[in-house]
Scaffold this motif. Structure first.
Motif, PDB file in Angstrom:
ATOM      1  N   GLU A 124       7.423  16.640  81.611  1.00  0.00           N
ATOM      2  CA  GLU A 124       6.081  16.797  82.167  1.00  0.00           C
ATOM      3  C   GLU A 124       5.853  15.590  83.067  1.00  0.00           C
ATOM      4  OE1 GLU A 124       3.809  19.310  81.563  1.00  0.00           O
ATOM      5  OE2 GLU A 124       5.263  20.331  80.299  1.00  0.00           O
ATOM      6  N   VAL A 125       5.394  15.836  84.275  1.00  0.00           N
ATOM      7  CA  VAL A 125       5.092  14.754  85.209  1.00  0.00           C
ATOM      8  C   VAL A 125       3.589  14.784  85.428  1.00  0.00           C
ATOM      9  CG1 VAL A 125       5.565  13.759  87.469  1.00  0.00           C
ATOM     10  CG2 VAL A 125       7.338  15.082  86.297  1.00  0.00           C
ATOM     11  N   GLY A 126       2.899  13.823  84.840  1.00  0.00           N
ATOM     12  CA  GLY A 126       1.444  13.833  84.907  1.00  0.00           C
ATOM     13  C   GLY A 126       0.891  15.026  84.147  1.00  0.00           C
ATOM     14  N   LYS A 127      -0.273  15.506  84.569  1.00  0.00           N
ATOM     15  CA  LYS A 127      -0.914  16.631  83.893  1.00  0.00           C
ATOM     16  C   LYS A 127      -0.728  17.942  84.633  1.00  0.00           C
ATOM     17  CE  LYS A 127      -4.452  13.770  81.768  1.00  0.00           C
ATOM     18  NZ  LYS A 127      -5.875  13.559  81.551  1.00  0.00           N
ATOM     19  N   THR A 128      -0.046  17.895  85.787  1.00  0.00           N
ATOM     20  CA  THR A 128       0.021  19.107  86.609  1.00  0.00           C
ATOM     21  C   THR A 128       1.423  19.589  86.920  1.00  0.00           C
ATOM     22  OG1 THR A 128      -0.080  17.818  88.653  1.00  0.00           O
ATOM     23  CG2 THR A 128      -2.185  18.600  87.738  1.00  0.00           C
ATOM     24  N   GLN A 129       2.458  18.856  86.514  1.00  0.00           N
ATOM     25  CA  GLN A 129       3.820  19.242  86.882  1.00  0.00           C
ATOM     26  C   GLN A 129       4.724  19.370  85.658  1.00  0.00           C
ATOM     27  OE1 GLN A 129       5.728  16.972  90.057  1.00  0.00           O
ATOM     28  NE2 GLN A 129       3.743  16.093  90.550  1.00  0.00           N
ATOM     29  N   THR A 130       5.561  20.382  85.716  1.00  0.00           N
ATOM     30  CA  THR A 130       6.609  20.558  84.720  1.00  0.00           C
ATOM     31  C   THR A 130       7.900  20.801  85.485  1.00  0.00           C
ATOM     32  OG1 THR A 130       5.015  21.596  83.220  1.00  0.00           O
ATOM     33  CG2 THR A 130       7.353  21.870  82.691  1.00  0.00           C
ATOM     34  N   ALA A 131       8.974  20.133  85.074  1.00  0.00           N
ATOM     35  CA  ALA A 131      10.258  20.278  85.753  1.00  0.00           C
ATOM     36  C   ALA A 131      11.367  20.438  84.733  1.00  0.00           C
ATOM     37  CB  ALA A 131      10.529  19.065  86.640  1.00  0.00           C
ATOM     38  N   ILE A 132      12.397  21.194  85.124  1.00  0.00           N
ATOM     39  CA  ILE A 132      13.596  21.317  84.294  1.00  0.00           C
ATOM     40  C   ILE A 132      14.801  20.971  85.162  1.00  0.00           C
ATOM     41  CG2 ILE A 132      12.622  23.004  82.694  1.00  0.00           C
ATOM     42  CD1 ILE A 132      14.128  25.203  84.173  1.00  0.00           C
ATOM     43  N   LEU A 133      15.884  20.559  84.494  1.00  0.00           N
ATOM     44  CA  LEU A 133      17.115  20.231  85.196  1.00  0.00           C
ATOM     45  C   LEU A 133      18.172  21.259  84.812  1.00  0.00           C
ATOM     46  CD1 LEU A 133      18.469  18.151  87.085  1.00  0.00           C
ATOM     47  CD2 LEU A 133      19.293  17.002  85.022  1.00  0.00           C
ATOM     48  N   VAL A 134      18.624  22.007  85.819  1.00  0.00           N
ATOM     49  CA  VAL A 134      19.635  23.047  85.624  1.00  0.00           C
ATOM     50  C   VAL A 134      20.869  22.595  86.393  1.00  0.00           C
ATOM     51  CG1 VAL A 134      20.196  25.482  85.916  1.00  0.00           C
ATOM     52  CG2 VAL A 134      17.828  24.800  85.461  1.00  0.00           C
ATOM     53  N   GLY A 135      21.821  21.980  85.679  1.00  0.00           N
ATOM     54  CA  GLY A 135      22.980  21.412  86.364  1.00  0.00           C
ATOM     55  C   GLY A 135      22.526  20.300  87.291  1.00  0.00           C
ATOM     56  N   LYS A 136      22.767  20.468  88.576  1.00  0.00           N
ATOM     57  CA  LYS A 136      22.339  19.455  89.550  1.00  0.00           C
ATOM     58  C   LYS A 136      21.041  19.842  90.260  1.00  0.00           C
ATOM     59  CE  LYS A 136      24.919  21.133  93.587  1.00  0.00           C
ATOM     60  NZ  LYS A 136      25.625  20.675  94.761  1.00  0.00           N
ATOM     61  N   TYR A 137      20.362  20.867  89.754  1.00  0.00           N
ATOM     62  CA  TYR A 137      19.158  21.371  90.411  1.00  0.00           C
ATOM     63  C   TYR A 137      17.910  21.108  89.572  1.00  0.00           C
ATOM     64  CZ  TYR A 137      22.735  23.787  93.019  1.00  0.00           C
ATOM     65  OH  TYR A 137      23.848  24.069  93.770  1.00  0.00           O
ATOM     66  N   GLN A 138      16.870  20.635  90.244  1.00  0.00           N
ATOM     67  CA  GLN A 138      15.575  20.470  89.597  1.00  0.00           C
ATOM     68  C   GLN A 138      14.713  21.673  89.972  1.00  0.00           C
ATOM     69  OE1 GLN A 138      12.611  16.877  89.123  1.00  0.00           O
ATOM     70  NE2 GLN A 138      12.481  17.655  91.197  1.00  0.00           N
ATOM     71  N   VAL A 139      14.152  22.309  88.968  1.00  0.00           N
ATOM     72  CA  VAL A 139      13.246  23.437  89.177  1.00  0.00           C
ATOM     73  C   VAL A 139      11.883  22.956  88.710  1.00  0.00           C
ATOM     74  CG1 VAL A 139      12.792  25.858  88.668  1.00  0.00           C
ATOM     75  CG2 VAL A 139      15.145  25.016  88.669  1.00  0.00           C
ATOM     76  N   LYS A 140      10.874  23.109  89.579  1.00  0.00           N
ATOM     77  CA  LYS A 140       9.580  22.513  89.285  1.00  0.00           C
ATOM     78  C   LYS A 140       8.457  23.520  89.481  1.00  0.00           C
ATOM     79  CE  LYS A 140       8.878  18.259  90.824  1.00  0.00           C
ATOM     80  NZ  LYS A 140       8.480  17.127  91.683  1.00  0.00           N
TER      81      LYS A 140
END
Length: 169
Positions: A124-140
């Protein structure tokens, strides 16, 4: 007549001095100069690597629209793709995929992650962002409206074609 010529000479001399002094003074910074300097410096080191995946490859992996949601692609470039998620004509979220080969420091934030979404490390980045790491890719997923909660972000991240994204090279 001599007095008149003298006045002209003095006026010409004063005008020359005035032009010389104002032309040699340093220009006062404009209202946008500092911002221009900062943005130019930020670009250093941010070049996209040659091995980064083309953004067009990512578009196929975004979740389909439905349930009153509309997906609108807004940006596509090497190493990055982005789409707005709208509901009722209102932008509620921003979805993106980025290739982290150009920004390896991005991967570091996932190293201590204890949370998983779709089987991948999540932060969780702050209160408004969620990100996942899929291999070398960030999905946000980024909330643009308070109605789009952290739970909604997690649900939409799982709707990406994560297995196909993981198989991209």
């Amino acid at each position: 007549m001599i007095l008149h010529c003298g006045r002209k000479a003095v006026a010409a001399l004063l005008l020359s001095v005035l032009l010389l002094t104002t032309a040699c003074n340093a220009k006062a910074p404009g209202r946008f100069d500092q911002t221009q300097k900062e943005s130019t410096q930020q670009r250093k080191g941010q070049a996209v690597t040659k091995t980064a995946t083309q953004g067009g490859e990512f578009n196929k992996l975004f979740p389909n629209a439905g349930d009153g949601y509309q997906r609108v692609y807004t940006q596509e470039k090497k190493g990055f793709a982005e789409a707005k998620l709208k509901k009722g004509g209102k932008e509620v979220a921003l979805l993106s995929i980025s290739d982290t080969t150009s920004t390896p420091s991005t991967v570091a934030k996932f190293s201590k992650s204890t949370k998983k979404i779709g089987g991948y490390p999540a932060v969780e980045v702050g209160k408004t962002q969620t990100a996942i790491l899929v291999g070398k890719y960030q999905v946000k997923a980024l909330s643009r409206d308070s109605s789009f909660t952290a739970s909604d972000r997690a649900d939409w991240l799982e709707k990406f074609n994560l297995s196909r994204l993981a198989s991209l090279k």
